[in-house]
Design a protein around this motif. Structure first.
Motif, PDB file in Angstrom:
ATOM      1  N   ASP A  57       0.828  -1.206   0.000  1.00  0.00           N
ATOM      2  CA  ASP A  57       0.000   0.000   0.000  1.00  0.00           C
ATOM      3  C   ASP A  57       0.866   1.262   0.000  1.00  0.00           C
ATOM      4  O   ASP A  57       0.592   2.222  -0.732  1.00  0.00           O
ATOM      5  N   ALA A  58       1.928   1.245   0.822  1.00  0.00           N
ATOM      6  CA  ALA A  58       2.767   2.442   0.955  1.00  0.00           C
ATOM      7  C   ALA A  58       3.585   2.700  -0.307  1.00  0.00           C
ATOM      8  O   ALA A  58       3.693   3.845  -0.770  1.00  0.00           O
ATOM      9  N   THR A  59       4.179   1.646  -0.884  1.00  0.00           N
ATOM     10  CA  THR A  59       5.018   1.850  -2.068  1.00  0.00           C
ATOM     11  C   THR A  59       4.187   2.233  -3.283  1.00  0.00           C
ATOM     12  O   THR A  59       4.622   3.042  -4.105  1.00  0.00           O
ATOM     13  N   VAL A  60       2.995   1.672  -3.391  1.00  0.00           N
ATOM     14  CA  VAL A  60       2.114   2.050  -4.504  1.00  0.00           C
ATOM     15  C   VAL A  60       1.668   3.506  -4.354  1.00  0.00           C
ATOM     16  O   VAL A  60       1.665   4.269  -5.334  1.00  0.00           O
ATOM     17  N   ALA A  61       1.314   3.905  -3.148  1.00  0.00           N
ATOM     18  CA  ALA A  61       0.903   5.293  -2.931  1.00  0.00           C
ATOM     19  C   ALA A  61       2.032   6.254  -3.281  1.00  0.00           C
ATOM     20  O   ALA A  61       1.808   7.298  -3.917  1.00  0.00           O
ATOM     21  N   PHE A  62       3.250   5.902  -2.900  1.00  0.00           N
ATOM     22  CA  PHE A  62       4.405   6.749  -3.217  1.00  0.00           C
ATOM     23  C   PHE A  62       4.629   6.818  -4.726  1.00  0.00           C
ATOM     24  O   PHE A  62       4.890   7.890  -5.283  1.00  0.00           O
ATOM     25  N   ALA A  63       4.529   5.666  -5.400  1.00  0.00           N
ATOM     26  CA  ALA A  63       4.757   5.633  -6.841  1.00  0.00           C
ATOM     27  C   ALA A  63       3.715   6.440  -7.595  1.00  0.00           C
ATOM     28  O   ALA A  63       4.025   7.132  -8.577  1.00  0.00           O
ATOM     29  N   LEU A  64       2.475   6.360  -7.173  1.00  0.00           N
ATOM     30  CA  LEU A  64       1.418   7.139  -7.826  1.00  0.00           C
ATOM     31  C   LEU A  64       1.610   8.638  -7.584  1.00  0.00           C
ATOM     32  O   LEU A  64       1.426   9.451  -8.502  1.00  0.00           O
ATOM     33  N   GLN A  65       1.982   8.997  -6.367  1.00  0.00           N
ATOM     34  CA  GLN A  65       2.238  10.400  -6.083  1.00  0.00           C
ATOM     35  C   GLN A  65       3.402  10.925  -6.923  1.00  0.00           C
ATOM     36  O   GLN A  65       3.370  12.055  -7.423  1.00  0.00           O
ATOM     37  N   GLU A  66       4.400  10.088  -7.097  1.00  0.00           N
ATOM     38  CA  GLU A  66       5.559  10.460  -7.920  1.00  0.00           C
ATOM     39  C   GLU A  66       5.132  10.751  -9.356  1.00  0.00           C
ATOM     40  O   GLU A  66       5.679  11.649 -10.011  1.00  0.00           O
ATOM     41  N   ASP A  67       4.158   9.998  -9.854  1.00  0.00           N
ATOM     42  CA  ASP A  67       3.706  10.136 -11.243  1.00  0.00           C
ATOM     43  C   ASP A  67       2.679  11.259 -11.417  1.00  0.00           C
ATOM     44  O   ASP A  67       2.667  11.944 -12.445  1.00  0.00           O
ATOM     45  N   LEU A  68       1.832  11.434 -10.428  1.00  0.00           N
ATOM     46  CA  LEU A  68       0.699  12.353 -10.581  1.00  0.00           C
ATOM     47  C   LEU A  68       0.909  13.707  -9.920  1.00  0.00           C
ATOM     48  O   LEU A  68       0.235  14.677 -10.271  1.00  0.00           O
ATOM     49  N   ASP A  69       1.815  13.754  -8.954  1.00  0.00           N
ATOM     50  CA  ASP A  69       2.030  14.971  -8.155  1.00  0.00           C
ATOM     51  C   ASP A  69       0.668  15.429  -7.608  1.00  0.00           C
ATOM     52  O   ASP A  69      -0.170  14.591  -7.247  1.00  0.00           O
ATOM     53  N   ASP A  70       0.449  16.708  -7.534  1.00  0.00           N
ATOM     54  CA  ASP A  70      -0.842  17.203  -7.044  1.00  0.00           C
ATOM     55  C   ASP A  70      -1.738  17.664  -8.186  1.00  0.00           C
ATOM     56  O   ASP A  70      -2.790  18.283  -7.956  1.00  0.00           O
ATOM     57  N   ILE A  71      -1.335  17.371  -9.422  1.00  0.00           N
ATOM     58  CA  ILE A  71      -2.075  17.849 -10.598  1.00  0.00           C
ATOM     59  C   ILE A  71      -2.885  16.737 -11.242  1.00  0.00           C
ATOM     60  O   ILE A  71      -4.048  16.913 -11.596  1.00  0.00           O
ATOM     61  N   GLY A  72      -2.288  15.545 -11.396  1.00  0.00           N
ATOM     62  CA  GLY A  72      -2.975  14.432 -12.017  1.00  0.00           C
ATOM     63  C   GLY A  72      -2.426  14.124 -13.401  1.00  0.00           C
ATOM     64  O   GLY A  72      -1.404  14.680 -13.821  1.00  0.00           O
ATOM     65  N   ASP A  73      -3.112  13.265 -14.101  1.00  0.00           N
ATOM     66  CA  ASP A  73      -2.690  12.814 -15.429  1.00  0.00           C
ATOM     67  C   ASP A  73      -3.292  13.760 -16.477  1.00  0.00           C
ATOM     68  O   ASP A  73      -4.442  13.595 -16.893  1.00  0.00           O
ATOM     69  N   VAL A  74      -2.509  14.730 -16.908  1.00  0.00           N
ATOM     70  CA  VAL A  74      -3.043  15.749 -17.817  1.00  0.00           C
ATOM     71  C   VAL A  74      -3.376  15.160 -19.185  1.00  0.00           C
ATOM     72  O   VAL A  74      -4.318  15.619 -19.855  1.00  0.00           O
ATOM     73  N   THR A  75      -2.630  14.149 -19.620  1.00  0.00           N
ATOM     74  CA  THR A  75      -2.908  13.554 -20.928  1.00  0.00           C
ATOM     75  C   THR A  75      -4.209  12.759 -20.897  1.00  0.00           C
ATOM     76  O   THR A  75      -4.984  12.770 -21.867  1.00  0.00           O
ATOM     77  N   ALA A  76      -4.451  12.051 -19.773  1.00  0.00           N
ATOM     78  CA  ALA A  76      -5.693  11.280 -19.663  1.00  0.00           C
ATOM     79  C   ALA A  76      -6.921  12.181 -19.692  1.00  0.00           C
ATOM     80  O   ALA A  76      -8.018  11.746 -20.076  1.00  0.00           O
ATOM     81  N   GLU A  77      -6.744  13.448 -19.337  1.00  0.00           N
ATOM     82  CA  GLU A  77      -7.872  14.379 -19.360  1.00  0.00           C
ATOM     83  C   GLU A  77      -8.375  14.655 -20.769  1.00  0.00           C
ATOM     84  O   GLU A  77      -9.470  15.202 -20.954  1.00  0.00           O
ATOM     85  N   LEU A  78      -7.589  14.263 -21.772  1.00  0.00           N
ATOM     86  CA  LEU A  78      -8.028  14.427 -23.156  1.00  0.00           C
ATOM     87  C   LEU A  78      -9.153  13.457 -23.511  1.00  0.00           C
ATOM     88  O   LEU A  78      -9.840  13.631 -24.522  1.00  0.00           O
ATOM     89  N   ILE A  79      -9.339  12.419 -22.689  1.00  0.00           N
ATOM     90  CA  ILE A  79     -10.332  11.380 -22.943  1.00  0.00           C
ATOM     91  C   ILE A  79     -11.572  11.678 -22.107  1.00  0.00           C
ATOM     92  O   ILE A  79     -11.462  12.046 -20.941  1.00  0.00           O
ATOM     93  N   PRO A  80     -12.765  11.535 -22.658  1.00  0.00           N
ATOM     94  CA  PRO A  80     -13.988  11.787 -21.885  1.00  0.00           C
ATOM     95  C   PRO A  80     -14.029  10.946 -20.608  1.00  0.00           C
ATOM     96  O   PRO A  80     -13.676   9.758 -20.621  1.00  0.00           O
ATOM     97  N   ALA A  81     -14.439  11.550 -19.523  1.00  0.00           N
ATOM     98  CA  ALA A  81     -14.438  10.859 -18.230  1.00  0.00           C
ATOM     99  C   ALA A  81     -15.341   9.638 -18.234  1.00  0.00           C
ATOM    100  O   ALA A  81     -15.093   8.668 -17.516  1.00  0.00           O
ATOM    101  N   GLU A  82     -16.394   9.673 -19.051  1.00  0.00           N
ATOM    102  CA  GLU A  82     -17.352   8.565 -19.063  1.00  0.00           C
ATOM    103  C   GLU A  82     -16.936   7.411 -19.984  1.00  0.00           C
ATOM    104  O   GLU A  82     -17.582   6.357 -20.006  1.00  0.00           O
TER     105      GLU A  82
END
Length: 284
Positions: free
Chosen positions: A17-42
């Motif tokens: 749980d801890a290492t996955v949370a760290f890895a995701l934070q490393e990738d997403l920071d506090d902004i998120g996946d800006v490229t994935a936002e190009l795809i409709p949320a639904e």
């Protein structure tokens, strides 16, 4: 999760749980996946994770944790378990869920399984090579910082066994400890005085040190690159104490080991990542 020794199964769950949370934070920071936002949320999608070379698969709990932390609506249909031998172009699992979530978790999930499968694959090679002689191959603490429990899990999934997990669970009295304590005997006496239940392993570099460790009551003796005459004398002694061979052992040299245990740093240190990919199959 593959069945583990009770000693650290619970610790590993927290580690995942801890290492996955760290890895995701490393990738997403506090902004998120800006490229994935190009795809409709639904937009929903199906994706396959495939291995692109022959390997031993490992890392299922990390993939599950990645998507559980990102989006619990993602479902995973597993086709293989940790420890399975898999051939190139094999589908490891099929994922379904929001396309954004699948794409965001792709690299983090694959980063874990490529490293852990690489470790498990090497461990399987050593386990297979050791089997005819009945040797038990152990890992060491030469692991990727922050991923020790993960790599030790992968070693176990590959068919080898774990040495101590860290500095806290086993005494390993080596050359510098002996020098600082004054002697092998004094080091063992102090260890028994401090903790009566911890395993005491002593690394020795000569037959004389072996005899001292034996007399002082070590639980296991590690033979570190002993000269052949000393090694012959050690194995000529009739004793029930477990022996461990240590040093520059590789696949070619395993047959030279005459002890019950062989510790091999290469299980976790000389690891090459296994090639995996994830491909979206369809859009809904």
């Amino acid at each position: 999760m593959k069945l583990l020794p009770v000693s650290y199964a619970d610790r590993l769950r927290s580690h995942i749980d801890a290492t996955v949370a760290f890895a995701l934070q490393e990738d997403l920071d506090d902004i998120g996946d800006v490229t994935a936002e190009l795809i409709p949320a639904e937009q929903m999608a199906t994706a396959r994770i495939q291995v692109k070379e022959n390997a031993v698969f490992c890392g299922r709990p990390w993939v599950e944790a990645v998507f559980a932390q990102l989006d619990r609506s993602v479902s995973i249909d597993w086709r293989h378990e940790d420890g399975d031998n898999v051939r190139a172009d094999t589908t490891i699992c099929v994922l379904q869920g929001p396309a954004r979530s699948l794409l965001t978790g792709e690299r983090t999930a694959i980063n874990f399984i490529q490293t852990l499968s690489g470790t498990a694959t090497v461990a399987r090679q050593y386990a297979d090579a050791a089997a005819p002689q009945g040797l038990i191959v152990l890992d060491t603490r030469k692991t990727i910082p922050g991923l020790r429990l993960a790599q030790k899990y992968a070693v176990y999934a590959g068919g080898c066994e774990n040495h101590r997990l860290g500095l806290y669970d086993t005494y390993l009295i080596k050359e510098n400890h002996i020098a600082a304590a004054g002697s092998i005997t004094r080091a063992i006496e102090k260890a028994r005085e401090l903790r009566t239940t911890q395993l005491i392993i002593v690394e020795v570099e000569s037959y004389e040190e072996f005899r001292e460790a034996l007399t002082a009551g070590a639980d296991r003796i590690m033979l570190d690159e002993l000269p052949e005459p000393d090694l012959a004398r050690v194995h000529a002694d009739t004793t029930e104490i477990p022996l461990e061979s240590s040093g520059s052992f590789d696949l070619e040299r395993l047959q030279d080991a005459r002890s019950r245990y062989v510790s091999v740093g290469a299980l976790t240190k000389h690891v090459r990542a296994i090639d995996f990919s994830m491909r979206l199959e369809q859009r809904d």
